[in-house]
Design an enzyme around this catalytic site. Structure first.
Site, PDB file in Angstrom:
ATOM      1  CG  LEU A  55       1.952   9.737  -2.903  1.00 14.10           C
ATOM      2  CD1 LEU A  55       2.944  10.550  -2.637  1.00 14.10           C
ATOM      3  CD2 LEU A  55       2.289   8.443  -3.758  1.00 14.10           C
ATOM      4  CB  ALA A  73       5.637  -5.558  -8.780  1.00 11.12           C
ATOM      5  CE1 TYR A 101      11.494  -8.706  -3.231  1.00  8.63           C
ATOM      6  CE2 TYR A 101      11.387 -10.835  -3.678  1.00  8.63           C
ATOM      7  CZ  TYR A 101      11.171  -9.528  -4.117  1.00  8.63           C
ATOM      8  OH  TYR A 101      10.761  -9.371  -5.302  1.00  8.63           O
TER       9      TYR A 101
END
Ligand code: NAD
Ligand code: UDP
Length: 333
Positions: A64, A115, A146
């Site tokens: 990005l 986070a 995760y």
């Protein structure tokens, strides 16, 4: 004073939308990046008219390029039901997403927040968990996409800090709840409230003796923003959560009482690797950020019940963008 330009990845998600709102209240320009995997347009609808808010549909696993002063990296599904639905994409999001955001921060010399999660402690052998604990994580189980993804992301953050001198902030967030969770979120607070409001059975996994410590989302967001604004040499990792521990069975009882529900509890098998106890030691956050949560469980649950009541009254799916096969309730092992 020039407004800061702030990027929030995962900004259309549950925590992300509250963070975007807080950053806008603090007179920042906010760019929200999200691929709407679990995020919802409803969550950011109230921000769309704000001229300081911009939405970009983008997947963080791809590079990005934007001009910003700060980056909050929240993009990643957080509910076990959601992150186990496409585990390879979950690892990709944590690892490649972090790498892409770190490269962006490096190219701009921007501060970057990650986070991270209490899941880096796995099924902890010490209680409460402090930041020096290295954790007890199964590297090959259903939660590993995760847990290990977030652990690898922490590694990347600290290597960018050591190798390139990047200004990083890594927070280990403990179970957070509140308005903005979607109907099919699948986490315990939203499941129990929705079940109770509809007089459906409350699905307890295992015998309900496992514990969690639940933080109200407004408290968490204050902690995140204070962390970003704290002294530059404070990288974390720092625990952000509410140290009020409760068993899952007691949580069910509280929700039933609060809603006046006729629901009964039903018991499903405990999903594999489900942590038995979890509670943060937040002394580091208290000492370095002067932060501690101020919303009690009862008050936070009342707000959340009111929010889900209003969603149910509308009688529409909470998010038309959601994958249809991800279900809110039922065991997920
Ligand atoms: P959430 O699922 O509501 O929000 C995650 C957001 O990230 C969603 O808007 C989703 O669409 C977006 N997203 C997912 N993959 C993406 C990708 N590849 N590219 C762009 N956007 C993507 O979850 P949440 O509860 O708001 O959690 C936010 C962050 O906080 C996550 O990183 C999560 O790991 C972390 N966290 C949350 C909790 C909690 O209790 N809520 C606890 C620990 C850590
Ligand atoms: N849980 C439950 N019933 C549900 C959803 C979750 O008993 O409908 C349990 C789950 O097994 C875990 C705890 O509640 O022990 C918290 O689960 P959640 O998915 O909210 O978050 P986790 O902390 O496991 O990531």
């Amino acid at each position: 004073m020039q407004k800061k330009r702030v990027l929030v990845t995962g900004g259309a998600g549950f925590i992300g939308c509250h963070l975007c709102e807080e950053l806008l209240c603090r007179e920042n320009k906010v760019i929200c990046v999200d691929n709407f995997f679990t995020g919802s347009k409803r969550n950011i609808a109230r921000l769309m008219d704000n001229s300081n808010f911009e939405m970009m549909v983008h997947d963080v696993t791809l590079p990005l390029s934007v001009e910003v002063d700060e980056i909050y990296n929240l993009a990643c599904p957080a509910s076990p039901v959601h992150y186990q639905w496409d585990p390879v994409q979950t690892t990709r999001t944590s690892v490649l997403g972090s790498l892409n955001m770190l490269e962006l921060a490096r190219s701009l010399d921007a501060n970057i927040f990650q986070a991270s999660t209490s899941e880096v402690y796995g099924d902890p052998e010490i209680h409460p968990q402090d930041e020096d604990y290295w954790g007890n994580v199964n590297p090959i189980g259903p939660r590993s996409c995760y847990d290990e993804g977030k652990r690898c992301a922490e590694t990347l953050f600290f290597d960018y800090y050591r190798q390139y001198g990047l200004h990083i902030r890594v927070a280990r967030i403990f179970n957070t709840y509140g308005p903005g969770m979607t109907m099919n979120d699948g986490r315990v607070v939203s499941n129990f409230i929705l079940q109770a409001l509809q007089d459906e059975p409350i699905t307890i996994y295992g015998d309900g003796s496992q514990t969690r410590s639940f933080c109200y989302v407004d408290d968490l967001v204050q902690g995140i923003v204070s962390f970003m604004d704290s002294a530059e040499d404070f990288t974390g990792p720092v625990n952000l959560g509410n140290p009020q521990e409760i068993s899952i069975r007691e949580l069910a009882e509280r929700v039933i009482d609060l809603t006046g529900s006729a629901s009964k509890m039903i018991f499903h098998p405990l999903p594999s690797d489900d942590p038995k106890r979890r509670m943060p030691d937040i002394s580091l956050a208290e000492n370095n950020l002067g932060w501690r949560p101020s919303t009690g469980l009862e008050e936070g649950l009342r707000e959340t019940v009111a929010y889900f009541e209003s969603l149910l009254r509308e009688d529409v799916p909470s998010d038309p963008c959601h994958q249809p096969d991800i279900v809110a309730t039922g065991k997920h092992n």
